[in-house]
Design a protein around this motif. Structure first.
Motif, short mmCIF file in Angstrom:
data_model
loop_
_atom_site.label_atom_id
_atom_site.label_comp_id
_atom_site.label_asym_id
_atom_site.label_seq_id
_atom_site.Cartn_x
_atom_site.Cartn_y
_atom_site.Cartn_z
N PHE A 77 0.82 -1.21 0.00
CA PHE A 77 0.00 0.00 0.00
C PHE A 77 0.86 1.27 0.00
N THR A 78 1.73 1.40 1.01
CA THR A 78 2.53 2.62 1.12
C THR A 78 3.74 2.60 0.20
N GLY A 79 4.45 1.46 0.16
CA GLY A 79 5.67 1.40 -0.63
C GLY A 79 5.44 1.72 -2.09
N GLY A 102 4.30 -3.18 -16.75
CA GLY A 102 5.15 -4.36 -16.67
C GLY A 102 4.94 -5.17 -15.40
N MET A 103 4.01 -4.72 -14.54
CA MET A 103 3.77 -5.42 -13.28
C MET A 103 3.38 -6.89 -13.46
N PRO A 104 2.51 -7.23 -14.45
CA PRO A 104 2.18 -8.65 -14.63
C PRO A 104 3.41 -9.52 -14.90
N LEU A 105 4.40 -8.96 -15.60
CA LEU A 105 5.62 -9.73 -15.86
C LEU A 105 6.35 -10.03 -14.56
N ILE A 106 6.39 -9.04 -13.64
CA ILE A 106 6.99 -9.26 -12.32
C ILE A 106 6.25 -10.38 -11.59
N ALA A 161 8.82 0.47 -7.62
CA ALA A 161 7.39 0.57 -7.29
C ALA A 161 6.62 -0.65 -7.77
N ILE A 162 6.87 -1.09 -9.01
CA ILE A 162 6.11 -2.23 -9.51
C ILE A 162 6.55 -3.53 -8.84
N VAL A 163 7.81 -3.57 -8.38
CA VAL A 163 8.24 -4.74 -7.61
C VAL A 163 7.50 -4.78 -6.28
N PHE A 164 7.30 -3.61 -5.66
CA PHE A 164 6.54 -3.54 -4.41
C PHE A 164 5.14 -4.15 -4.60
N TYR A 165 4.41 -3.66 -5.61
CA TYR A 165 3.03 -4.12 -5.73
C TYR A 165 2.95 -5.50 -6.36
#
Length: 295
Positions: A77-79, A102-106, A161-165
């Motif tokens: 949430f915060t990160g 690119g989040m789905p790839l992560i 950021a995308i690694v966080f979520y």
């Protein structure tokens, strides 16, 4: 159940798209890290009365998993939000939105490395198609814009950021067996605690903007819809169809954000917006068709 998941995740993307517009409207009315703190603090206060009976029943499980839940709320949430805000100080919105797609790839990579969850060729094609759809939208249909992009420290922060979520999405697989209202309350607490030192640092650098009437309205909006409603819908959709498939719906966020910007901010709608939406929806459909038998 799967159709229900599609509806829940599409509504999630719609609300998160609205949150992007709210973030633009917040400029000059409340500073970003103070907005993050108040957003999760107000969300906690809003959900706590409804969650309290479930928290009392779930308290032994919550205590046993408290550190994990605090980290989950703080990172997911915060990160994500704090790193996104920092990234936008150094990079363009076009860069940030494309990189967020690119989040789905992560998620795919993390699920394969940690859990050996297979990714089919159709899922990869579907992911690529949704990425093209987002690229068409944010570039205005002109791929020369994409070729002219330059990477900088903001792009590196956006990757964080995308690694966080993405990590948060995968980690939801191990959430303890507690009521969803208990989960939301504890995650909001973790997010608020995580945002507190960031807001203090913002104040220390004399960059804090205390909210005016518009700022308070935006805080209340983000606290109820993006923070509570959307997160609950996302958690439930993730439960039904799994992180790999749920993550694809994140690529609807920039599409909905664009459409809402037209309606709220008065920006003009162009044919490439419709093309981008069609590509994203088509990519999700292809990825869904190619989903592994066991998720």
């Amino acid at each position: 159940m799967q159709r229900r998941a599609y509806i829940l995740l599409t509504l999630t993307a719609l609300i998160w798209g609205a949150n992007a517009v709210a973030g633009k409207l917040a400029v000059g009315h409340v500073s970003p890290l103070l907005l993050t703190l108040f957003r999760w603090l107000f969300a906690l206060l809003a959900v706590l009365p409804f969650a309290w009976p479930h928290i009392r029943r779930d308290l032994p499980v919550i205590r046993a998993n408290l550190t994990y839940l605090m980290l989950l709320g703080g990172a997911g949430f915060t990160g994500f939000n704090a790193t996104l805000y920092l990234a936008l100080n150094y990079t363009s919105t076009i860069n940030a939105v494309i990189e967020q797609a690119g989040m789905p790839l992560i998620i795919f990579a993390a699920n394969f490395i940690l859990l050996r969850i297979a990714v089919s060729s159709l899922q990869i094609i579907g992911f690529a198609l949704t990425l093209v759809g987002v690229a068409v939208t944010v570039s205005g249909g002109d791929f020369n814009t994409l070729l002219a992009l330059q990477l900088n420290r903001g792009d590196a922060l956006m990757l964080v950021a995308i690694v966080f979520y993405g990590g948060y999405t995968v980690a939801l697989r191990w959430k303890p067996p507690i009521h969803w209202l208990s989960l939301m309350a504890v995650l909001c607490l973790g997010a608020a605690l995580g945002a507190l030192p960031l807001a203090i640092a913002e104040a220390a650098t004399d960059s804090m903007i205390t909210p005016d009437a518009t700022g308070w309205a935006i805080i209340l909006f983000t606290a109820i819809l993006p923070s509570l409603v959307a997160q609950a819908l996302y958690i439930r959709g993730n439960e039904i169809i799994g992180a790999n498939r749920a993550g694809l719906f994140v690529n609807l966020v920039p599409i909905f954000g664009t459409v809402l910007a037209v309606a709220v901010v008065g920006e003009q709608l162009y044919p490439f917006h419709l093309v981008g939406l069609g590509l994203v929806l088509g990519g999700i459909a292809i990825a869904e068709k190619g989903k592994p038998k066991v998720v």
